[in-house]
Design a protein around this motif. Structure first.
Motif, PDB file in Angstrom:
ATOM      1  N   GLU A 186     -11.768 -27.173 -34.644  1.00 13.59           N
ATOM      2  CA  GLU A 186     -12.474 -25.899 -34.442  1.00 13.59           C
ATOM      3  C   GLU A 186     -13.740 -26.047 -33.616  1.00 13.59           C
ATOM      4  O   GLU A 186     -14.288 -25.046 -33.124  1.00 13.59           O
ATOM      5  CB  GLU A 186     -12.808 -25.264 -35.788  1.00 13.59           C
ATOM      6  N   HIS A 187     -14.209 -27.268 -33.414  1.00 11.13           N
ATOM      7  CA  HIS A 187     -15.414 -27.501 -32.611  1.00 11.13           C
ATOM      8  C   HIS A 187     -15.127 -28.262 -31.319  1.00 11.13           C
ATOM      9  O   HIS A 187     -16.009 -28.360 -30.460  1.00 11.13           O
ATOM     10  CB  HIS A 187     -16.459 -28.275 -33.422  1.00 11.13           C
ATOM     11  N   ASN A 197     -10.509 -19.316 -28.932  1.00 19.31           N
ATOM     12  CA  ASN A 197     -11.574 -19.934 -29.711  1.00 19.31           C
ATOM     13  C   ASN A 197     -12.927 -19.278 -29.447  1.00 19.31           C
ATOM     14  O   ASN A 197     -13.728 -19.091 -30.365  1.00 19.31           O
ATOM     15  CB  ASN A 197     -11.648 -21.432 -29.389  1.00 19.31           C
ATOM     16  N   TRP A 201     -15.708 -17.411 -32.061  1.00 19.15           N
ATOM     17  CA  TRP A 201     -17.085 -17.888 -32.194  1.00 19.15           C
ATOM     18  C   TRP A 201     -18.114 -16.841 -31.812  1.00 19.15           C
ATOM     19  O   TRP A 201     -19.266 -16.911 -32.226  1.00 19.15           O
ATOM     20  CB  TRP A 201     -17.292 -19.106 -31.278  1.00 19.15           C
ATOM     21  N   LEU A 206     -23.173 -18.709 -29.899  1.00 20.98           N
ATOM     22  CA  LEU A 206     -22.864 -19.984 -29.262  1.00 20.98           C
ATOM     23  C   LEU A 206     -24.067 -20.319 -28.391  1.00 20.98           C
ATOM     24  O   LEU A 206     -24.335 -19.651 -27.404  1.00 20.98           O
ATOM     25  CB  LEU A 206     -21.594 -19.834 -28.407  1.00 20.98           C
ATOM     26  N   ARG A 323     -18.707 -34.596 -36.136  1.00 18.76           N
ATOM     27  CA  ARG A 323     -19.563 -33.593 -36.764  1.00 18.76           C
ATOM     28  C   ARG A 323     -20.700 -34.298 -37.488  1.00 18.76           C
ATOM     29  O   ARG A 323     -20.499 -35.231 -38.272  1.00 18.76           O
ATOM     30  CB  ARG A 323     -18.773 -32.754 -37.762  1.00 18.76           C
ATOM     31  N   GLN A 326     -24.595 -29.583 -38.923  1.00 16.44           N
ATOM     32  CA  GLN A 326     -24.055 -28.374 -38.307  1.00 16.44           C
ATOM     33  C   GLN A 326     -23.768 -28.547 -36.814  1.00 16.44           C
ATOM     34  O   GLN A 326     -23.462 -27.566 -36.133  1.00 16.44           O
ATOM     35  CB  GLN A 326     -25.053 -27.219 -38.491  1.00 16.44           C
ATOM     36  N   ASP A 327     -23.877 -29.758 -36.334  1.00 19.74           N
ATOM     37  CA  ASP A 327     -23.709 -30.005 -34.902  1.00 19.74           C
ATOM     38  C   ASP A 327     -22.426 -30.792 -34.612  1.00 19.74           C
ATOM     39  O   ASP A 327     -21.879 -31.486 -35.466  1.00 19.74           O
ATOM     40  CB  ASP A 327     -24.894 -30.813 -34.353  1.00 19.74           C
ATOM     41  N   THR A 328     -21.980 -30.665 -33.357  1.00 21.53           N
ATOM     42  CA  THR A 328     -20.955 -31.556 -32.823  1.00 21.53           C
ATOM     43  C   THR A 328     -21.677 -32.559 -31.942  1.00 21.53           C
ATOM     44  O   THR A 328     -22.227 -32.194 -30.895  1.00 21.53           O
ATOM     45  CB  THR A 328     -19.916 -30.777 -32.001  1.00 21.53           C
ATOM     46  N   ASP A 346     -22.809 -27.097 -30.012  1.00 24.43           N
ATOM     47  CA  ASP A 346     -22.000 -26.337 -30.969  1.00 24.43           C
ATOM     48  C   ASP A 346     -20.521 -26.617 -30.758  1.00 24.43           C
ATOM     49  O   ASP A 346     -19.761 -26.792 -31.710  1.00 24.43           O
ATOM     50  CB  ASP A 346     -22.261 -24.828 -30.807  1.00 24.43           C
ATOM     51  N   VAL A 347     -20.133 -26.654 -29.482  1.00 17.09           N
ATOM     52  CA  VAL A 347     -18.722 -26.777 -29.136  1.00 17.09           C
ATOM     53  C   VAL A 347     -18.575 -27.673 -27.917  1.00 17.09           C
ATOM     54  O   VAL A 347     -19.390 -27.631 -26.990  1.00 17.09           O
ATOM     55  CB  VAL A 347     -18.111 -25.384 -28.845  1.00 17.09           C
TER      56      VAL A 347
END
Length: 441
Positions: A186-187, A197, A201, A206, A323, A326-328, A346-347
């Protein structure tokens, strides 16, 4: 009529069973529909409806091929399935002409595909996956003149059923390619599912996005994000130093002409390698001039205003993504200084292209009957039919996966109408030849 009920009532064996129903087999269905002789055909598609790059149908995204390279025109300029016929029927011909543009948007081309599909939908079963193709030797003549196509209902998994065919045409499409070591979640997205996607979001916001890749899709996504999410910082991570322009000049474009397929197919391996080396920049890892200039203008304006929302990591690649809270957190390796650093986003969007279609998985039942070259690739006749043992008299055709034998256009829209016409002609000719040999229909 329910398509699965119609499978059971239709005459068998079919002259043609198509596996997959994207643009290529849609074009084949049209070629068969317009052919001089009636042909029984059925197409099976895993998806619930016709879907063509829906994850990339952004408002500003345009086709990279002329509207004349549609599903039918190069095979039959008077076809009722042409893009011009679509424009006329939908009342948009004058408006399109007034734009003075050979290249429609992807959204409009998808609408054209849906319009054409609606006219041949009677021959398609959606939500149906082909899981195997098996030989059926004929008791009277010993040869494998038919194939059993094993089907599974995607919406109600468990049982299987089958149909029989004299010919199958495999067109399951390209396979999204991810960077080595990265998995989609999902990220971490592949560009093929970008819009789906992104919409999910959008409500949550974003703010930081990294886009990997230097081709058309990567550049379009960077532009789209910069324009659509005004507060987001967009990191463009380029394996090259900058975006390279697509060569769409006339002489280079001849590599997609139908005659060029003959030259490639008959050429020596040295000639094939040279065509790929010199003309890969017509389609792979390149970007239209307009998109490049748009991005450079945005980057210049961004820098002049001191915002730095658009950032470029040149000669770089992503080697890891994980992950963290809360970050990628992505790990980026730069070739410029041979340094590695981490970046929180985020992504992560991977616009890293596609691998060719590989039909080997569903053709395991024919192992030993299909010929291969020294590199383990299928040997393919000029009419896109797999070459096999002498006792294999049915036809197995590929729409895709023939780049090694037929060149750059073997799976592209550029040659779709002619390619489908050649396959349709081969099927009808083969059926006539079989009848003349006295093979039972």
């Amino acid at each position: 009529m329910d398509t699965k009920e119609s499978d059971l009532r239709a005459p068998e064996p079919y002259d043609v069973v198509g596996i997959g129903f994207g643009p290529s087999n849609l074009s084949l269905a049209i070629a068969l529909e317009e052919g001089p002789e009636p042909v029984t055909a059925r197409f099976f598609e895993r998806q619930p409806s016709l879907r063509w790059h829906q994850g990339m149908l952004m408002p500003s995204a345009k086709m990279q091929v002329s509207f004349l390279k549609d599903l039918a025109t190069f095979r039959n300029p008077t076809s009722a399935f042409s893009f011009v016929a679509y424009l006329h029927e939908t009342g948009r011909l004058a408006q399109f002409v007034n734009n003075c543009d050979f290249f429609p948007t992807r959204r409009e081309f998808h609408s054209y595909l849906e319009w054409a599909e609606s006219k041949v939908r009677h021959s398609v079963s959606y939500g149906t996956e082909v899981i195997a193709i098996e030989p059926l030797p004929h008791a009277g003549i010993g040869a494998v003149d038919r194939l059993r196509v094993v089907l599974r209902d995607v919406t109600a998994p468990g049982g299987t059923r089958h149909v029989e065919a004299r010919n199958v045409v495999v067109s399951t499409g390209l396979v999204p390619r991810m960077p080595v070591g990265l998995e989609r979640d999902e990220h971490v997205w592949h560009s093929s599912a970008f819009l789906h996607n992104f919409r999910a979001w959008k409500k949550g916001g974003l703010k930081r996005v990294a886009v990997v890749g230097a081709g058309q899709s990567a550049a379009e996504i960077v532009r789209f994000l910069y324009d659509t999410v005004p507060d987001a910082t967009v990191h463009a991570i380029l394996p090259s130093y900058g975006y390279a322009i697509a060569d769409n000049t006339p002489f280079a474009n001849e590599v997609f002409d139908p005659a060029a397929v003959d030259d490639f197919y008959r050429g020596t391996q040295r000639a094939k390698d040279a065509i790929w080396r010199y003309h890969k920049n017509t389609n792979y890892s390149v970007v239209d001039d307009e998109v490049i200039r748009d991005l450079y203008r945005r980057a210049s304006d961004d820098e002049a205003e001191g915002r730095h929302r658009l950032r470029f990591a040149r000669l770089s690649r992503v080697v890891d993504a994980k992950r963290v809270a809360q970050d990628t957190r992505i790990t980026v390796h730069s070739l410029i200084d041979d340094d590695t650093y981490e970046l929180d986003v985020d992504v992560l969007v991977c616009a890293t292209g596609y691998d060719p279609m590989d039909p080997a998985g569903m053709l395991t039942g024919l192992d030993g009957r299909l010929l291969q070259d020294d590199d383990g690739r299928y040997r393919i006749a000029r009419d896109y039919r797999l070459l096999g043992a002498d006792d294999l008299t049915c036809g197995i055709y590929l729409q895709g996966g023939a780049e090694h034998s037929h060149g750059l256009s073997s799976s592209l829209l550029s040659n779709i109408a002619v390619r489908s016409g050649e396959i349709a002609h081969s099927i009808v000719t083969g059926r006539t030849a079989a009848q003349e040999r006295g093979v039972p229909a």
